[in-house]
Design a protein around this motif. Structure first.
Motif, mmCIF file in Angstrom:
data_model
loop_
_atom_site.group_PDB
_atom_site.id
_atom_site.type_symbol
_atom_site.label_atom_id
_atom_site.label_comp_id
_atom_site.label_asym_id
_atom_site.label_seq_id
_atom_site.Cartn_x
_atom_site.Cartn_y
_atom_site.Cartn_z
ATOM 1 N N ARG A 1 0.853 -1.186 0.000
ATOM 2 C CA ARG A 1 0.000 0.000 0.000
ATOM 3 C C ARG A 1 0.891 1.238 0.000
ATOM 4 N N GLU A 2 0.579 2.194 -0.859
ATOM 5 C CA GLU A 2 1.409 3.384 -0.962
ATOM 6 C C GLU A 2 0.590 4.655 -0.797
ATOM 7 N N PHE A 3 1.268 5.652 -0.275
ATOM 8 C CA PHE A 3 0.665 6.962 -0.039
ATOM 9 C C PHE A 3 0.380 7.656 -1.361
ATOM 10 N N VAL A 4 -0.781 8.314 -1.432
ATOM 11 C CA VAL A 4 -1.134 9.115 -2.596
ATOM 12 C C VAL A 4 -1.249 10.587 -2.219
ATOM 13 N N SER A 5 -2.069 10.869 -1.208
ATOM 14 C CA SER A 5 -2.299 12.262 -0.846
ATOM 15 C C SER A 5 -2.883 12.321 0.557
ATOM 16 N N ALA A 6 -2.723 13.478 1.203
ATOM 17 C CA ALA A 6 -3.292 13.673 2.536
ATOM 18 C C ALA A 6 -3.732 15.113 2.697
ATOM 19 N N LEU A 7 -4.686 15.285 3.596
ATOM 20 C CA LEU A 7 -5.217 16.624 3.886
ATOM 21 C C LEU A 7 -5.447 16.726 5.380
ATOM 22 N N LEU A 8 -5.026 17.837 5.963
ATOM 23 C CA LEU A 8 -5.306 18.098 7.371
ATOM 24 C C LEU A 8 -6.606 18.871 7.426
ATOM 25 N N TRP A 9 -7.627 18.268 8.030
ATOM 26 C CA TRP A 9 -8.969 18.837 7.917
ATOM 27 C C TRP A 9 -9.049 20.236 8.498
ATOM 28 N N ALA B 1 2.076 12.541 -3.082
ATOM 29 C CA ALA B 1 3.212 11.738 -3.521
ATOM 30 C C ALA B 1 3.764 12.356 -4.797
ATOM 31 N N ASP B 2 5.063 12.223 -5.003
ATOM 32 C CA ASP B 2 5.678 12.797 -6.197
ATOM 33 C C ASP B 2 5.042 12.245 -7.479
#
Length: 126
Positions: free
Chosen positions: A45-53, A61-62
């Motif tokens: 499983r790999e990171f794509v994107s994140a948001l701090l609410w 991710a690059d």
């Protein structure tokens, strides 16, 4: 009880677009980080994107920077992932995740997130 429900996946040709949605329920997410991860067959499983609410800060991710956009709708308690210029290598099951702030680890690490959706399949044909 926290629930994350993803939708919006499907089959698209290379160069096309999809918008994934993650409907969150069960608590107030203003002090949560919301992440999108993906997992292709035989891969981790790999990171794509994140948001701090609370702050609206976003991370990518690059491999998806400049093509994907994460956003939120406070009224609907929903997080979106707009995916443009899709490539065959974007094919994976995409998962939404939520983790309380401050995260116990890095925003790009799956172990930082306590809650996960069931996933939605994205297939990009060449």
């Amino acid at each position: 009880q926290v629930q994350l429900v993803e939708s919006g996946g499907g089959l698209v040709q290379a160069g096309g677009s999809l918008r994934l949605s993650c409907a969150a329920s069960g608590r107030t997410f203003s002090r949560y980080a919301m992440g999108w991860f993906r997992q292709a067959p035989g891969k981790e499983r790999e990171f794509v994107s994140a948001l701090l609410w609370n702050s609206g800060s976003t991370y990518y991710a690059d491999s998806v920077k400049g093509r994907f956009t994460i956003s939120r709708d406070n009224a609907k308690n929903t997080v979106y992932l707009q995916m443009n210029s899709l490539k065959p290598e974007d094919t994976a099951v995409y998962y939404c995740a939520a983790g309380p702030l401050p995260l116990v680890g890095r925003y790009y690490s799956p172990v930082s997130y306590d809650y996960w959706g069931q996933g939605t399949q994205v297939t990009v044909s060449s």
